[in-house]
Design a protein around this motif. Structure first.
Motif, PDB file in Angstrom:
ATOM      1  N   GLU A  73       0.818  -1.199   0.000  1.00  0.00           N
ATOM      2  CA  GLU A  73       0.000   0.000   0.000  1.00  0.00           C
ATOM      3  C   GLU A  73       0.861   1.262   0.000  1.00  0.00           C
ATOM      4  N   LEU A  74       1.999   1.210   0.660  1.00  0.00           N
ATOM      5  CA  LEU A  74       2.933   2.329   0.578  1.00  0.00           C
ATOM      6  C   LEU A  74       3.474   2.482  -0.851  1.00  0.00           C
ATOM      7  N   LYS A  75       3.694   1.383  -1.526  1.00  0.00           N
ATOM      8  CA  LYS A  75       4.195   1.437  -2.902  1.00  0.00           C
ATOM      9  C   LYS A  75       3.194   2.095  -3.836  1.00  0.00           C
ATOM     10  N   VAL A  76       1.903   1.805  -3.659  1.00  0.00           N
ATOM     11  CA  VAL A  76       0.898   2.350  -4.574  1.00  0.00           C
ATOM     12  C   VAL A  76       0.333   3.685  -4.086  1.00  0.00           C
ATOM     13  N   GLY A  77       0.630   4.062  -2.843  1.00  0.00           N
ATOM     14  CA  GLY A  77       0.169   5.354  -2.342  1.00  0.00           C
ATOM     15  C   GLY A  77      -1.293   5.379  -1.957  1.00  0.00           C
ATOM     16  N   ARG A  78      -1.823   4.257  -1.531  1.00  0.00           N
ATOM     17  CA  ARG A  78      -3.231   4.178  -1.142  1.00  0.00           C
ATOM     18  C   ARG A  78      -3.417   3.058  -0.140  1.00  0.00           C
ATOM     19  N   ILE A  79      -4.161   3.341   0.924  1.00  0.00           N
ATOM     20  CA  ILE A  79      -4.487   2.316   1.905  1.00  0.00           C
ATOM     21  C   ILE A  79      -5.778   1.646   1.468  1.00  0.00           C
ATOM     22  N   ASN A  80      -5.663   0.386   1.065  1.00  0.00           N
ATOM     23  CA  ASN A  80      -6.831  -0.363   0.615  1.00  0.00           C
ATOM     24  C   ASN A  80      -7.629  -0.837   1.828  1.00  0.00           C
ATOM     25  N   MET A  81      -8.930  -0.671   1.747  1.00  0.00           N
ATOM     26  CA  MET A  81      -9.757  -0.918   2.920  1.00  0.00           C
ATOM     27  C   MET A  81     -10.953  -1.797   2.584  1.00  0.00           C
ATOM     28  N   HIS A  82     -11.303  -2.664   3.495  1.00  0.00           N
ATOM     29  CA  HIS A  82     -12.584  -3.340   3.520  1.00  0.00           C
ATOM     30  C   HIS A  82     -13.220  -2.979   4.854  1.00  0.00           C
ATOM     31  N   VAL A  83     -14.173  -2.051   4.824  1.00  0.00           N
ATOM     32  CA  VAL A  83     -14.825  -1.612   6.046  1.00  0.00           C
ATOM     33  C   VAL A  83     -15.989  -2.556   6.307  1.00  0.00           C
ATOM     34  N   GLN A  84     -15.789  -3.436   7.259  1.00  0.00           N
ATOM     35  CA  GLN A  84     -16.736  -4.535   7.479  1.00  0.00           C
ATOM     36  C   GLN A  84     -17.789  -4.177   8.519  1.00  0.00           C
TER      37      GLN A  84
END
Length: 441
Positions: free
Chosen positions: A245-256
């Motif tokens: 996620e640091l490499k792509v510049g976005r924190i991927n989230m699954h808000v459950q």
């Protein structure tokens, strides 16, 4: 509150008159009102207005585009399948105008990509929203931003509709209604049956991060800090790994464990999504090289994948979708794999569409069971969970929006039930307005 006080308050809001079947003079009157200015709603409103019907588009936000703009899922698709275009019409016109203004670049549609999402169209959110403004206004759509439906009361020749806005309630009249809210809100308000799963797919809060130096980050140290925080319950599980996620510049989230179907539970979803993002950012700032990490952008809304679906005059199930069954009343194609995000983790249940197959969607799936004056468009159309996880994407929503907008226009002009719209007329008119209509073998 005593009865007299309550009656006076209702009189002040105009509710008593409306509930007694009385209409105020000077009320704005429309042939069609579309609720929800997202992918389905904008197309539905443009289509209805282009047929000459007086049309209003009611949108709770101050910008059109829905999930594409306010939730930043700004990569509409899929318009093509197996090297040919399967969804065109007004939805594709929106994409073309966005490209013309420098707001998108089209991928190569002549080839079948290794990953289906490679043929989604990344759009600039501002230009895309400005195109929607322009096309709606050019068509004659009355844009009613910052408003939501508060009450819908049967009246002579249609409905009295209360819209809640910045100054209170405003009453308008309409002959036909289109629910493009994504959550079947209007369907529920009018008492038509809906359903949703006992568990719902997680949401996503799109974000962009920066201010860190990846070259100084030790992957092993990052993993150790993350594992310890996860064991203490300080952060949620990462979808693809924090280093990635640091490499792509976005924190991927699954808000459950969230439900975006009403204002109270949607509030809880938004708060939980932002808390989840903040906890992850706070953790990352403990990692050498990430001390100055910051969130440089986050979407105004948490993207919701699933809430209510209508019980329609028919329902699209997984088998009919995957097999490419051509419904007798098919009004459009849909092309996206089964894509069910599991409620308890990051597992995604995907089922790819067989080579050469293109699913279709029927008109009756846009009609709430027993409805004469209400149609739906977009992700809340009638389908089981698996099929819905596929046809909920933007291009398919645009296609159903065009069908609903045209059908509502025909029904309003002829003063007939939406269930009585002649299929030969609807299909021919869709083609005249540039849509691709499935043809039975």
């Amino acid at each position: 509150m005593d009865t007299l006080h309550q009656s006076r308050m209702l009189d002040a809001l105009g509710l008593n008159r409306r509930m007694n079947g009385e209409s105020a003079a000077g009320t704005e009157t429309y042939d069609v009102i579309v609720f929800g200015g997202g992918s389905a709603g904008c197309v539905a409103a443009i289509q209805a207005a282009r047929t000459g019907r007086r049309t209003a588009l009611v949108e709770k936000n101050g910008v059109l585009g829905g999930t594409t703009t306010v939730a930043s899922v700004n990569f509409p698709g899929l318009f093509h399948a197996w090297g040919k275009q399967v969804i065109r019409g007004i939805g594709w016109e929106i994409i073309e105008q966005t490209v013309k203004l420098g707001g998108a670049k089209l991928p190569d549609f002549s080839v079948t990509p290794a990953k289906h999402w490679h043929q989604q169209v990344l759009v600039n959110r501002f230009i895309y929203s400005a195109v929607l403004d322009r096309l709606c206004l050019d068509a004659g759509v009355h844009l009613r931003l910052h408003e939501m439906p508060a009450a819908i009361v049967p009246a002579e020749d249609g409905y009295d509709v209360a819209l809640a806005g910045k100054t209170g309630l405003t009453w308008v009249k309409a002959a036909k209604l289109i629910d493009a809210t994504g959550d079947a809100n209007v369907t529920g308000m009018m008492g038509y049956p809906r359903k949703k799963g006992e568990v719902l797919q997680p949401g996503t809060l799109i974000n962009d991060i920066g201010g860190y130096n990846l070259a100084e980050v030790s992957r092993e140290q990052l993993e150790q800090i993350y594992t310890e925080a996860l064991a203490k319950g300080e952060v949620s599980r990462s979808r693809s790994g924090l280093y990635h996620e640091l490499k792509v510049g976005r924190i991927n989230m699954h808000v459950q464990g969230i439900d975006g179907s009403n204002s109270e539970t949607k509030t809880q979803a938004e708060i939980k999504a932002r808390e989840m993002l903040l906890n992850t950012v706070s953790l990352l700032r403990k990692v050498p090289g990430c001390e100055n990490l910051e969130v440089r952008y986050f979407a105004g809304e948490c993207g919701i994948r699933e809430t209510w679906r209508i019980e329609g005059e028919t329902e699209v199930d997984e088998q009919s979708y995957i097999s490419g069954y051509v419904w007798p009343d098919a009004v459009c194609y849909s092309f996206y794999p089964i894509d069910l995000h599991h409620h308890s983790g990051y597992h995604i249940e995907q089922k790819m569409i067989p080579q050469g197959v293109v699913p279709t969607l029927p008109y009756r799936a846009l009609i709430p069971k027993g409805s004469d004056d209400l149609l739906v468009a977009g992700r809340c159309a009638a389908g089981d969970r698996m099929a819905n996880s596929a046809f909920r994407v933007q291009a398919s929503c645009m296609a159903t929006g065009q069908a609903a907008g045209l059908a509502a226009s025909i029904a309003a002009e002829r003063r007939i039930s939406v269930r009585e719209v002649p299929m030969d007329v609807l299909r021919a008119q869709l083609q005249r307005f540039g849509a691709i209509v499935p043809q039975a073998d």
